[in-house]
Write an enzyme that holds these catalytic residues in place. Structure first.
Site, PDB file in Angstrom:
ATOM      1  N   ASP A 121     -16.276  81.797   7.534  1.00 54.07           N
ATOM      2  CA  ASP A 121     -18.093  81.870   7.214  1.00 54.07           C
ATOM      3  C   ASP A 121     -19.139  81.158   8.152  1.00 54.07           C
ATOM      4  OD1 ASP A 121     -19.487  81.377   4.626  1.00 54.07           O
ATOM      5  OD2 ASP A 121     -19.357  79.275   4.606  1.00 54.07           O
ATOM      6  N   GLY A 334     -13.260  78.295   5.088  1.00 51.49           N
ATOM      7  CA  GLY A 334     -14.786  77.910   4.957  1.00 51.49           C
ATOM      8  C   GLY A 334     -15.139  76.334   4.267  1.00 51.49           C
ATOM      9  N   GLY A 336     -17.540  75.858   1.000  1.00 50.38           N
ATOM     10  CA  GLY A 336     -18.596  75.642   0.072  1.00 50.38           C
ATOM     11  C   GLY A 336     -17.815  76.491  -1.799  1.00 50.38           C
ATOM     12  N   ILE A 337     -18.152  76.535  -2.916  1.00 51.55           N
ATOM     13  CA  ILE A 337     -17.802  77.232  -3.730  1.00 51.55           C
ATOM     14  C   ILE A 337     -17.928  78.516  -3.762  1.00 51.55           C
ATOM     15  CG2 ILE A 337     -20.271  77.311  -5.131  1.00 51.55           C
ATOM     16  CD1 ILE A 337     -19.008  76.883  -7.343  1.00 51.55           C
ATOM     17  N   ASN A 338     -19.122  79.008  -2.745  1.00 54.48           N
ATOM     18  CA  ASN A 338     -18.920  80.758  -2.385  1.00 54.48           C
ATOM     19  C   ASN A 338     -17.657  80.979  -1.444  1.00 54.48           C
ATOM     20  OD1 ASN A 338     -21.562  79.686  -3.150  1.00 54.48           O
ATOM     21  ND2 ASN A 338     -22.129  80.098  -1.442  1.00 54.48           N
ATOM     22  N   ASP A 339     -17.157  80.197  -1.012  1.00 53.62           N
ATOM     23  CA  ASP A 339     -15.481  80.703  -0.528  1.00 53.62           C
ATOM     24  C   ASP A 339     -15.139  80.568  -0.868  1.00 53.62           C
ATOM     25  OD1 ASP A 339     -17.425  80.893   1.809  1.00 53.62           O
ATOM     26  OD2 ASP A 339     -17.749  78.428   2.292  1.00 53.62           O
TER      27      ASP A 339
END
Length: 459
Positions: A121, A334, A336-339
């Site tokens: 990321d 990664g 964060g929550i996006n990952d």
């Protein structure tokens, strides 16, 4: 968590367990066969063996047969097979924990040792995850008003860009209004009601499509140019990643934008270089705009065809699945929550511990880098390979020992070389085989890269 990890078996451990079960019955059968052979046939075919001390002063064939049968039972060592994997896994996971690597089990170590592609990321992984606001542009309002609205929407979010916006608003001592109806769409942005109207903060397309009233292409182009022309010595640096958060409001569409710059991690380029030296392909997958991703990718040395931008969390996970379909064994790094979907989809998910508390990324990951250093990715790979090498050495020793020791204990050398084990010698060899396995696993503590890392920290 470390104790739970040490209880997780590696797949190779299940193989050892599968061998150890039948092995016991096989040894018992061989012991019975040894007794039968020497008592019924061996002493008649090779009468000179009765002169050996093992048959006693009277040359008793029953005593010789019993001793050789007992030798087979005693010298065989399923213990070495059973200890081969768990001792190495125990040492490997303990070493990792001491050095800030939380590895969730032997199965993770085994998968990690076979990784041939790593997906990274951008924000918080290749960059430090501590971005700062460098410029603010607006179509009709004062810059502080844009910052105030953005901070109100982002104040409950955990993304590094949200933190940068709220921190800047605090530094400017702005009065941040209360919000309601907070909604976060990972990979896109946040939405909330501020002063009675919906306000969205996020990437261009997502914010633009939130409202019926839309800014014209000319206005959006003008907004981008205003951000570009704001002088910033930091933003021009090759070690900077510049992201843009757009702000839109109900009834007006996009009304402003905030540029945020993040600094590349000091060890980002060296980590990518070390991964290349190991023959591991590196990829960068980010939800950020193309310019930011291309700049960072070029700086750290990731090939242009391996850089992907403006991706949703689901698209990231889809690309990882595609790589796996092509035969790659993929690790995802990664923060964060996006990952979280990508970390769960990868063969091994590796989370940067950028927050003091658990988050979706560290919860979904198989490995957590507690030191929050990207170079720990290489440390984890190195440790996993060294640990699995010890596992294979231990298994090879355990199998080879039994293949050699059992025939000798059964009297294979007795007719020609007049050599036979005694039960006490057999017991000693059996104990030494287990000691060898444990000692070999303990040698993992002398693993080179960790010795150097330890010296660096203490120095």
């Amino acid at each position: 968590m470390v104790e739970d990890a040490q209880a997780h078996e590696a797949p190779v451990q299940r193989l050892a367990d599968a061998i150890a079960g039948p092995f016991v019955y096989t040894v018992m059968t061989l012991s019975a066969a040894t007794f039968s052979f020497w008592y019924l046939l061996g002493t008649h075919l090779f009468p000179e063996v009765l002169l050996n001390d093992i048959s006693g002063p009277d040359g008793d064939s029953l005593l010789l047969s019993l001793k050789l049968a007992v030798d087979v039972l005693v010298v065989s060592c399923p213990c070495a097979l059973g200890l081969a994997t768990p001792t190495a896994i125990l040492i490997g996971t303990s070493m990792g924990a001491k050095r800030g690597l939380l590895i969730r089990g032997g199965d993770v170590l085994e998968r990690l040792a076979g990784i041939d592609a790593i997906v990274l990321d951008k924000t918080g992984t290749l960059t430090k995850g501590k971005p700062v606001v460098t410029s603010i542009a607006s179509l009709a309002y004062d810059g502080m008003e844009i910052l105030r609205l953005a901070a109100a929407v982002e104040k409950t979010a955990l993304h590094p860009i949200a933190n940068a916006i709220t921190k800047e608003a605090e530094l400017c001592k702005l009065d941040i209004p209360t919000t309601s109806g907070q909604l976060t769409q990972p990979g896109f942005g946040c939405l909330a009601e501020v002063d009675g109207r919906l306000v969205a903060v996020g990437n261009l397309d997502w914010v633009h499509n939130r409202f019926e009233t839309k800014a014209s292409p000319t206005e959006l182009s003008d907004l981008g140019k205003r951000l570009e022309f704001v002088p910033s010595s930091e933003a021009s640096s090759s070690n900077q990643s510049k992201s843009i958060a757009y702000i839109g409001r109900e009834g007006e569409g996009i009304i402003g934008a905030i540029a945020i710059s993040d600094v590349l991690r000091d060890d980002a380029k060296s980590t990518v270089d070390r991964l290349k030296q190991e023959g591991i392909a590196t990829y960068i997958l980010s939800g950020d705009r193309k310019e930011a991703v291309e700049g960072i990718g070029e700086t750290v040395g990731i090939r242009s065809e391996n850089r992907r931008s403006s991706l949703t969390p689901q698209e990231k996970a889809g690309i990882i699945s595609t790589l796996q379909g092509e035969g790659h064994r993929v690790a995802m790094v990664g923060d964060g929550i996006n990952d979280a979907p990508s970390l769960a989809a990868a063969d091994v998910g590796i989370a940067m511990r950028t927050h003091s508390k658990e988050n979706a990324a560290s919860d979904a990951a198989s490995v957590v880098l507690l030191g929050n250093r990207l170079s720990q990715v290489v440390d984890a790979l190195s440790l996993s390979k060294a640990t699995m090498a010890k596992v294979h050495q231990n298994l090879a020793w355990a199998v080879a020992y039994n293949i050699v020791a059992i025939p000798i204990a059964a009297g294979a050398l007795l007719p020609q070389f007049d050599f036979a084990m005694t039960p006490s010698l057999s017991g000693g060899l059996m104990a030494l085989s287990s000691i060898f396995v444990v000692s070999n696993s303990l040698l993992l503590q002398l693993h080179g890269s960790f010795q150097k890392a330890e010296k660096t920290r203490t120095g």
